[in-house]
Design a protein around this motif. Structure first.
Motif, short mmCIF file in Angstrom:
data_model
loop_
_atom_site.label_atom_id
_atom_site.label_comp_id
_atom_site.label_asym_id
_atom_site.label_seq_id
_atom_site.Cartn_x
_atom_site.Cartn_y
_atom_site.Cartn_z
N ASN A 1 0.82 -1.20 0.00
CA ASN A 1 0.00 0.00 0.00
C ASN A 1 0.86 1.26 0.00
N TRP B 1 0.92 2.33 -3.57
CA TRP B 1 -0.33 2.78 -4.20
C TRP B 1 -0.97 3.97 -3.50
N LYS B 2 -0.60 4.18 -2.22
CA LYS B 2 -1.26 5.20 -1.43
C LYS B 2 -0.29 6.30 -1.02
N ASP C 1 -2.29 11.20 -2.74
CA ASP C 1 -2.00 9.90 -3.32
C ASP C 1 -1.17 10.07 -4.59
N VAL D 1 -2.15 7.03 -10.87
CA VAL D 1 -2.41 5.61 -11.09
C VAL D 1 -1.21 5.00 -11.82
N TRP D 2 -0.48 4.12 -11.13
CA TRP D 2 0.68 3.47 -11.72
C TRP D 2 0.18 2.32 -12.59
N VAL E 1 -0.37 -1.88 -12.01
CA VAL E 1 -1.65 -2.57 -12.09
C VAL E 1 -1.59 -3.65 -13.16
N LEU F 1 -7.77 -3.56 -7.69
CA LEU F 1 -7.01 -2.35 -7.92
C LEU F 1 -7.70 -1.39 -8.88
#
Length: 546
Positions: A135, A138-139, A147, A150-151, A155, A200
């Motif tokens: 996390n 992603w966070k 944040d 979006v990678w 994903v 995700l």
């Protein structure tokens, strides 16, 4: 395992001494999802080096992958499976009851999962290029912080690799909208889907807030954190190290090895990598790479598994200064290091080719601004197809800096070596006409010949509610890097980085499901009461004149 599922496991043992009775050994466990017998993980070469030093090496396909049974779902079962695997080892005739763990990326996470499960035989771990909690990737890095974007590459990893026991190689049709349909098309063709991708991708339930029990709440074990300055998840790993180093119960057991390598263990000294230096393709290159890959772990286990050397033999921090060589320190950043600030100036020329605007040592007294447009249908290219192996190509970012939708700022040429040794941050005053926008920052080494190569990078996502008086802070991670005489620091800012990251739509809609996009205009302010800045951690001027 405790539920009856069988996990495929190989055991490599040292050659027994002539005439000796059954010998026992400390064991090193590797639990991975990448096919324990594949050339990609080169376990046979690792095993030769560990067994030659008197260790049993145990390597296992995790649940649901390759030859192992069970449901294909990452993360959640690893604490229990790690505990049961360690327990199995301790009941073997060749085991002396002491176990360590080793490995990169996901098989670094399986080490932390086992720590959380608290088996008493687990004496030490060597997690490489990983994080105790994914996390962190992603966070947001902390409370109140934005944040990351979006990678998409990350994903996609789950959409390719965590469907069933096998791995599926396919190229999404990146022109197709909505973006989610690119993967639904692949899942239909495969006849199965990735459950974790479904978590995700934002139209689904969302990632669990934790991936199991917190290992940092377990009893401390000695840890050798192996970090790469060019690792694409290196910032998350360094946050692990910093947090544990700040906890009294853990601090005494934390060690750091940090090299100028990327996630796939390509080295800055070979970048861009020639065929004869590519350890993923060339056997001689692999043999040259293996000592540097395994020896720090073996030396660590000699202290904390075999206990045949004192802990004082180990440096607390062993780190590589890129383009210079290896050093040791008692802490990270090295004692005596300091911060140095460069201020973004002359933004009117920033939307041009390098050098663009200026990075100055004094803040501009008057506020100036620059604008650039983010078009989701014409995003800024990433230049690397695989950021896990960034140094394989180590591209020149000068052409990207010359785009009209990228801002660039450059410092004067260095009059001597400037040694970066620690965290790098950027604070910028950026607003947008779009309801949601991203800011990507890359710190580059601009050579006298005009090539601009990456040093560190960072990115955040922001909302239009961010006011013009509120700076956006971007963590670019840590580095050890020598800026050589005559070279210049350059900072580039953009609002997209595709296909590594999924571009914002400009409309505020979900980027996975949106079918329409809208260009947005970003405004950077700097100077006066809105200073934008780059902050570096550097070694003392006496050791690193600039």
């Amino acid at each position: 395992m405790r539920d009856g599922v069988r996990l495929a496991t190989d055991v490599y043992l040292p050659e027994p001494s002539a005439g000796a009775d059954q010998a026992t050994y400390p064991a090193v466990l590797i639990r991975l999802p990448y096919d324990k017998n594949s050339r990609y993980v080169f376990v046979d070469g690792i095993a030769r080096r560990f067994t030659a030093r008197g260790y049993a090496l145990v390597v296992q396909d995790v649940r649901g992958k390759f030859r192992s049974g069970g449901t294909t779902l990452p993360f959640l079962q690893e604490p229990q499976d790690g505990y049961d695997s360690i327990d199995w080892i301790t009941h073997q005739a060749w085991s002396d009851g002491r176990v360590g763990m080793f490995g990169d990326s996901y098989y670094g996470f399986t080490q932390w999962a086992a720590v959380a499960a608290r088996h008493p035989a687990l004496r030490a771990i060597v997690p490489r290029m990983t994080s105790a909690d994914f996390n962190r990737i992603w966070k947001a890095a902390g409370p109140g912080q934005p944040d990351p974007p979006v990678w998409l590459e990350g994903v996609e990893y789950f959409a390719h690799h965590w469907i069933d026991n096998d791995t599926y190689d396919y190229e999404p049709d990146r022109t197709r909208r909505p973006v989610i349909d690119q993967y639904e098309q692949a899942f239909r063709a495969i006849g199965a889907r990735s459950l974790w991708f479904d978590l995700l991708a934002p139209r689904h339930a969302g990632m669990p807030t934790r991936l199991g029990p917190d290992p940092f709440d377990a009893l401390p074990v000695p840890v050798l954190h192996c970090v790469g300055w060019y690792d694409n998840i290196g910032a998350a790993h360094m946050r692990d190290h910093a947090e544990l180093a700040s906890r009294p119960a853990w601090a005494a057991t934390q060690y750091l090895w940090a090299g100028a390598v990327d996630h796939e263990n390509y080295w800055l000294g070979h970048a861009p990598v020639a065929d004869e230096d590519d350890h993923n393709a060339d056997e001689a290159a692999l043999e040259r790479m293996l000592p540097g890959y395994t020896d720090p772990a073996i030396e660590f286990f000699d202290v904390f598994l075999k206990e045949d050397r004192p802990a004082t033999d180990l440096p607390r921090v062993r780190w590589e200064l890129g383009h210079q060589g290896w050093r040791t320190a008692e802490a990270w950043p090295p004692p005596g290091s300091d911060t140095r600030t460069f201020w973004l100036a002359d933004p009117a020329t920033a939307a041009h080719a390098l050098p663009g605007g200026a990075l100055t040592r004094t803040p501009p007294t008057e506020e100036r601004s620059a604008q650039w447009v983010h078009d989701p249908d014409e995003p800024v290219p990433s230049l690397v197809e695989n950021s896990f192996a960034h140094l394989h190509t180590h591209p020149d970012f000068a052409p990207v800096a010359a785009r009209e939708d990228v801002l660039a700022f450059t410092a004067p040429a260095s009059s001597g070596p400037l040694d970066l040794a620690g965290p790098v941050t950027v604070e910028v005053h950026v607003t947008s006409t779009a309801p949601v926008f991203d800011v990507f920052a890359k710190l580059l080494d601009l050579a006298p010949d005009g090539d601009a190569r990456l040093i560190v990078r960072g990115q955040v996502s922001a909302e239009a509610t961010v006011g013009s008086d509120e700076a956006i802070s971007i963590d670019l991670g840590h580095t050890g890097y020598r800026l050589r005489h005559g070279h210049r620091l350059a900072l580039i800012l953009a609002a997209s980085d595709f296909p590594l990251y999924l571009p914002t739509t400009g409309t505020g809609e979900n980027p996975w499901t949106a079918v329409t996009t809208k260009p947005g205009t970003q405004t950077l302010r700097t100077g006066g009461v809105h200073p934008s800045r780059l902050t570096l951690t550097v070694l003392p001027p006496s050791a690193s004149p600039c």
